[in-house]
Design a protein around this motif. Structure first.
Motif, PDB file in Angstrom:
ATOM      1  N   LEU A 142      -2.719   5.384   5.695  1.00 34.80           N
ATOM      2  CA  LEU A 142      -2.279   4.037   6.045  1.00 34.80           C
ATOM      3  C   LEU A 142      -2.764   3.631   7.422  1.00 34.80           C
ATOM      4  O   LEU A 142      -3.104   2.466   7.652  1.00 34.80           O
ATOM      5  N   TYR A 143      -2.796   4.581   8.337  1.00 37.59           N
ATOM      6  CA  TYR A 143      -3.210   4.265   9.700  1.00 37.59           C
ATOM      7  C   TYR A 143      -4.724   4.064   9.799  1.00 37.59           C
ATOM      8  O   TYR A 143      -5.201   3.116  10.418  1.00 37.59           O
ATOM      9  N   VAL A 182      -0.784  -4.383   6.647  1.00 32.86           N
ATOM     10  CA  VAL A 182      -0.569  -2.947   6.834  1.00 32.86           C
ATOM     11  C   VAL A 182      -1.128  -2.500   8.181  1.00 32.86           C
ATOM     12  O   VAL A 182      -0.508  -1.704   8.891  1.00 32.86           O
ATOM     13  N   ALA A 183      -2.291  -3.015   8.548  1.00 27.30           N
ATOM     14  CA  ALA A 183      -2.923  -2.621   9.820  1.00 27.30           C
ATOM     15  C   ALA A 183      -2.053  -2.976  11.015  1.00 27.30           C
ATOM     16  O   ALA A 183      -1.979  -2.219  11.988  1.00 27.30           O
ATOM     17  N   GLN A 216       0.852  -1.192   0.000  1.00 28.61           N
ATOM     18  CA  GLN A 216       0.000   0.000   0.000  1.00 28.61           C
ATOM     19  C   GLN A 216       0.884   1.236   0.000  1.00 28.61           C
ATOM     20  O   GLN A 216       1.995   1.232   0.546  1.00 28.61           O
ATOM     21  N   ARG A 222      -8.726  -6.355   3.277  1.00 31.17           N
ATOM     22  CA  ARG A 222      -9.736  -5.603   4.017  1.00 31.17           C
ATOM     23  C   ARG A 222     -11.123  -5.808   3.421  1.00 31.17           C
ATOM     24  O   ARG A 222     -11.296  -5.747   2.192  1.00 31.17           O
ATOM     25  N   PRO A 243      -6.162   1.046   6.242  1.00 29.32           N
ATOM     26  CA  PRO A 243      -5.249   0.038   5.689  1.00 29.32           C
ATOM     27  C   PRO A 243      -5.982  -0.912   4.751  1.00 29.32           C
ATOM     28  O   PRO A 243      -7.132  -1.269   4.992  1.00 29.32           O
TER      29      PRO A 243
END
Length: 323
Positions: free
Chosen positions: A220-221, A229-230, A213, A321, A224
């Motif tokens: 990103l935070y 990524v999370a 990503q 996701r 995600p």
């Protein structure tokens, strides 16, 4: 003078260590590359710098394709983790050496070295050897050497990893200001995600040689695209709860709330974070992390919950996701 990587790939034998990488870094932008060890961060820098050849794809600086150009013709300003200073040379001589090798006349070399020493506030250290400098001063010398190349782009390979935490925090805004005022693209590799979020306009997350990503630190935070990524972005780490065999529920520690009808929990550990506290809670769903205000007292009975809009749901198999 933007940097563009198109479908970049690099092999080690029959194994791809970097594949299908697409990146663009604009003038005056700092893009951080983050990811676990072996994900391809340093390989990407080496390909851009011309230290290793790409096995597929192209690298462009502005309108120029530099994919097959040797390193000396790419005008790259590289700042290494080790600083790579010659210990037997003074600060001024370390800076002068590259200009001398390029055949620049001595008077012009002196002018350029003096200018960059003043810019880096190193005038009083010009005659010092690297061993006589602090870590922060050695980092400035390494950056000054990169500036003297009049680069088209800056590549930074963990430039502050050898400094202690307090010095890194002090130098981050200074480094960002010094580099970005030239309005050149900056590619910044770091293993420290906090440093990446503080330094970069955008962050690219690499995972197993592929781009997972790319986006602003906030994107990103908060949004995600995957479980990887999370869990990689954000400290304290996100809470993960298995709701069924097919999905995973993620809730950030600051999104947890004390709630009368929530999950029953027991406080097992508490960390002070200055303006806040981090509670470690034993719950029916396993260990949860919860961030609260520093003045919050621990109640006799702890139950926690969260708002539906703070939930992040991921596929348990693919890790992608759910939208």
């Amino acid at each position: 003078m933007s940097l563009r990587l198109s479908n970049i790939g690099r092999r080690a034998g029959q194994q791809w260590i970097l594949r299908h990488l697409e990146l663009t870094v604009s003038d005056g932008e700092c893009l951080a590359l983050v990811g676990p060890s072996g994900c391809g961060k340093s390989t990407t820098l080496r390909l851009i710098a011309g230290l290793d050849p790409a096995d597929e794809g192209s690298i462009e600086l502005g309108e120029r394709d530099v994919t097959r150009l040797p390193a000396v013709q790419r005008r790259i300003g590289m700042v290494f983790q080790s600083y790579a200073l010659f210990p037997h040379l003074s600060v001024a001589d370390n800076l002068d050496l590259g200009l001398k090798i390029r055949g620049i006349a001595i008077q012009e070399r002196r002018r350029r070295v003096n200018d960059v020493l003043e810019r880096m506030r190193l005038q009083e250290r010009a005659a010092h050897k690297p061993a006589q400098l602090s870590g922060g001063q050695r980092q400035r010398v390494a950056l000054a050497r990169a500036l003297l190349r009049d680069p088209l782009i800056y590549l930074m390979d963990e430039p502050m990893s050898n400094l202690d935490a307090q010095l890194r925090e002090d130098l981050r805004p200074e480094l960002r200001q010094l580099v970005l005022r030239d309005q050149k693209p900056v590619l910044y590799v770091t293993h420290d995600q906090h440093e990446a979020m503080a330094m970069a306009d955008r962050i690219a997350v690499l995972h197993q040689g592929r781009l997972e990503q790319i986006g602003t630190p906030s994107e990103l935070y908060r949004d995600p695209v995957s479980l990887f990524v999370a869990t990689f972005i954000g400290r304290p780490q996100i809470n993960l709860l298995h709701t069924d065999s097919s999905s995973v529920l993620g809730v950030r520690p600051e999104a947890l709330q004390l709630q009368a009808d929530g999950l029953p929990c027991r406080l097992t550990h508490l960390e002070w974070l200055g303006a806040s506290q981090l509670w470690y809670l034993d719950s029916p769903q396993g260990t949860l992390r919860m961030v609260l205000a520093a003045d919050r007292r621990v109640p006799e009975t702890i139950r926690v919950g969260w708002r539906p809009q703070d939930e992040l749901r991921f596929d348990a198999v693919s890790g992608r996701r759910h939208r």
